[in-house]
Design an enzyme around this catalytic site. Structure first.
Site, PDB file in Angstrom:
ATOM      1  N   HIS A 166       0.725  -1.261  -0.087  1.00  0.00           N
ATOM      2  CA  HIS A 166       0.111  -0.173   0.051  1.00  0.00           C
ATOM      3  C   HIS A 166       0.784   1.173  -0.155  1.00  0.00           C
ATOM      4  O   HIS A 166       0.621   2.213  -0.909  1.00  0.00           O
ATOM      5  CB  HIS A 166      -0.711  -0.033   1.150  1.00  0.00           C
ATOM      6  CG  HIS A 166      -1.822   1.151   1.373  1.00  0.00           C
ATOM      7  ND1 HIS A 166      -2.915   1.216   0.723  1.00  0.00           N
ATOM      8  CD2 HIS A 166      -1.907   2.329   1.935  1.00  0.00           C
ATOM      9  CE1 HIS A 166      -3.669   2.380   1.015  1.00  0.00           C
ATOM     10  NE2 HIS A 166      -2.793   2.978   1.733  1.00  0.00           N
ATOM     11  N   GLU A 167       1.687   1.133   0.873  1.00  0.00           N
ATOM     12  CA  GLU A 167       2.601   2.514   1.160  1.00  0.00           C
ATOM     13  C   GLU A 167       3.480   2.776  -0.281  1.00  0.00           C
ATOM     14  O   GLU A 167       3.877   3.877  -0.638  1.00  0.00           O
ATOM     15  CB  GLU A 167       3.465   2.451   2.342  1.00  0.00           C
ATOM     16  CG  GLU A 167       2.666   2.522   3.627  1.00  0.00           C
ATOM     17  CD  GLU A 167       1.611   3.523   3.575  1.00  0.00           C
ATOM     18  OE1 GLU A 167       1.940   4.566   2.932  1.00  0.00           O
ATOM     19  OE2 GLU A 167       0.597   3.371   4.355  1.00  0.00           O
ATOM     20  N   HIS A 191       1.653   4.801  -2.820  1.00  0.00           N
ATOM     21  CA  HIS A 191       2.072   6.401  -2.651  1.00  0.00           C
ATOM     22  C   HIS A 191       3.258   6.714  -2.862  1.00  0.00           C
ATOM     23  O   HIS A 191       3.464   7.821  -3.925  1.00  0.00           O
ATOM     24  CB  HIS A 191       1.787   6.514  -1.302  1.00  0.00           C
ATOM     25  CG  HIS A 191       0.106   6.286  -0.728  1.00  0.00           C
ATOM     26  ND1 HIS A 191      -0.834   6.690  -1.466  1.00  0.00           N
ATOM     27  CD2 HIS A 191      -0.458   5.609   0.450  1.00  0.00           C
ATOM     28  CE1 HIS A 191      -2.043   6.390  -0.858  1.00  0.00           C
ATOM     29  NE2 HIS A 191      -1.471   5.518   0.271  1.00  0.00           N
TER      30      HIS A 191
END
Length: 441
Positions: free
Chosen positions: A18-19, A22
């Site tokens: 997920h990170e 980003h």
């Protein structure tokens, strides 16, 4: 200890994915990344590479990417490497990067699973003739009966149980017509096929033979010498044709001794067994012998393209199903008691790990879809909340008032903390009262 390790690997990979989404999007648009953290709180391990500090922090319940200039100010909007110097559409894509990578990871993980030869119970390759109908199930509600042969779904022919499952999944959320052969006559049954039904099943099972598979240690069956491969042909002199006939007789015994006529090899022998009473979490008492049904498997291998298509289909199906659950939670159709927090995730990870690598990867893929969709909810502090703010700003053509964003963040903090406390409390209460990590379905 094994469950804890499985949980740390499980949640660590999902947070990393997920990170990283980003991170990649920020780098693509020239935004500086100051910190890339797996976990919250004090760092355990950290190393600076270039402009970014990479770290693993103490609390493994999430993570974050700290972007350069992510606090909105006049100064940050003038710095070309600042997050708020970028136009709203780029900020939207940076916020969307995390959930996007969750979805992409799910596809790749399912692809990895489906590239391996899949063990398929041999009975699923048989024509879908109904051998058993669960009481109060959707199948009972639409009028299916024991012995019915399902030959088509919405006009498409059904050759076996796998075909039936595939067509039901493809028609989820639609009106469905089942073509059924009953006592030599063809008839049609129509009903709305909800995603909930597809997820939990129609409540029909094939006519499996009453053949013993696994025998649990210390169970009534083990104590009287029942063995894998034994065929139970009669109970108390009554002929048994299917596994479901056997289960019915065991339940009807209410714990009284049963005389089983068992065929082992070419010989018949009589065995007397006393079923054990087991109390379920819902308070209902059932009676068991401690045996599982005998199942033969065949292995089915898909081509890379077939496996990729199946991976995409599975990801889309889970995404739609998750959205339906979220809708159900909002409108009170689904109980909040079905939600699970860190303890439930640990239990989920631990159970999946026991089943092997493919089950563990498949479980991660499923949770990755849910994590991606949860983060897209338009709530403050979540990616969806940021996307909503940036979208409004894009439409307005000017920044939102600082006071509004301050209150938006405060409201979001209260909502998230309240939700986390509620779910974590549920986890603890469930574990203390039932000893279970996973919520009841």
């Amino acid at each position: 200890m094994e469950t804890l390790f499985a949980f740390l690997v499980f949640i660590g990979i999902l947070v990393l994915v997920h990170e990283f989404g980003h991170f990649v999007m920020a780098k693509a648009f020239g935004v500086g990344v100051e910190v890339f953290s797996i976990g919250f709180g004090p760092p355990i391990v950290r190393k600076k590479i270039g402009e970014t500090v990479y770290q693993i922090a103490l609390l493994p319940l999430g993570g974050y990417v700290k972007l350069h200039g992510e606090e909105d100010s006049e100064e940050s909007r003038k710095d070309p490497r600042s997050f708020y110097a970028k136009p709203p559409w780029q900020r939207i894509l940076i916020a969307f990067g995390g959930p996007l990578f969750n979805f992409l990871f799910a596809v790749l993980a399912f692809w990895f699973v489906f590239l391996h030869p899949q063990p398929v119970p041999k009975y699923l390759l048989n024509p879908p003739q109904v051998g058993y109908i669960e009481p109060s199930s959707p199948a009972q509600g639409v009028g299916l009966k024991r012995g019915d042969l399902i030959v088509a779904v919405n006009g498409q022919k059904v050759q076996n149980w796998l075909d039936l499952d595939k067509l039901l999944r493809e028609n989820a959320g639609k009106e469905v017509t089942l073509t059924v052969v009953r006592n030599g006559r063809e008839l049609t049954l129509k009903f709305k096929l909800s995603y909930d039904i597809v997820s939990k099943g129609l409540g029909i099972l094939p006519p499996l033979p009453p053949k013993v598979g696994e025998v649990q240690k210390g169970s009534p069956a083990a104590q009287v010498g029942l063995k894998r491969g034994d065929l139970i042909v009669a109970v108390n002199g009554k002929k048994i044709q299917t596994w479901w006939d056997l289960k019915r007789e065991v339940q009807a015994s209410e714990g009284k001794p049963l005389k089983l006529l068992v065929k082992r090899g070419g010989e018949l022998k009589e065995i007397t067994v006393v079923p054990k009473a087991v109390k379920l979490s819902n308070g209902k008492t059932v009676y068991v012998l401690g045996i599982g049904v005998y199942t033969e498997y065949v292995y089915k291998k898909l081509s890379p393209l077939e496996a990729l298509k199946k991976a995409v289909d599975q990801t889309v199906f889970l995404a739609i199903l998750t959205l339906k659950v979220i809708k159900g939670l909002i409108f009170g159709e689904v109980s909040f008691k079905t939600l699970g927090g860190p303890l439930a995730i640990a239990g989920f990870a631990g159970e999946a790990a026991k089943l092997g690598l493919l089950a563990f990867v498949s479980a991660m893929a499923s949770l990755s879809v849910q994590l991606g969709l949860f983060n897209l909810l338009p709530l403050p502090l979540l990616d969806g909340g940021l996307i909503l703010l940036f979208l409004i700003e894009w439409i307005r053509g000017e920044p939102l008032p600082p006071q509004f964003k301050e209150w938006w963040a405060k409201i979001g903090l209260v909502i998230i903390i309240a939700l986390m406390l509620f779910i974590f409390t549920q986890d603890i209460v469930r574990f203390i009262t039932t000893g279970r990590l996973l919520p009841s379905p």
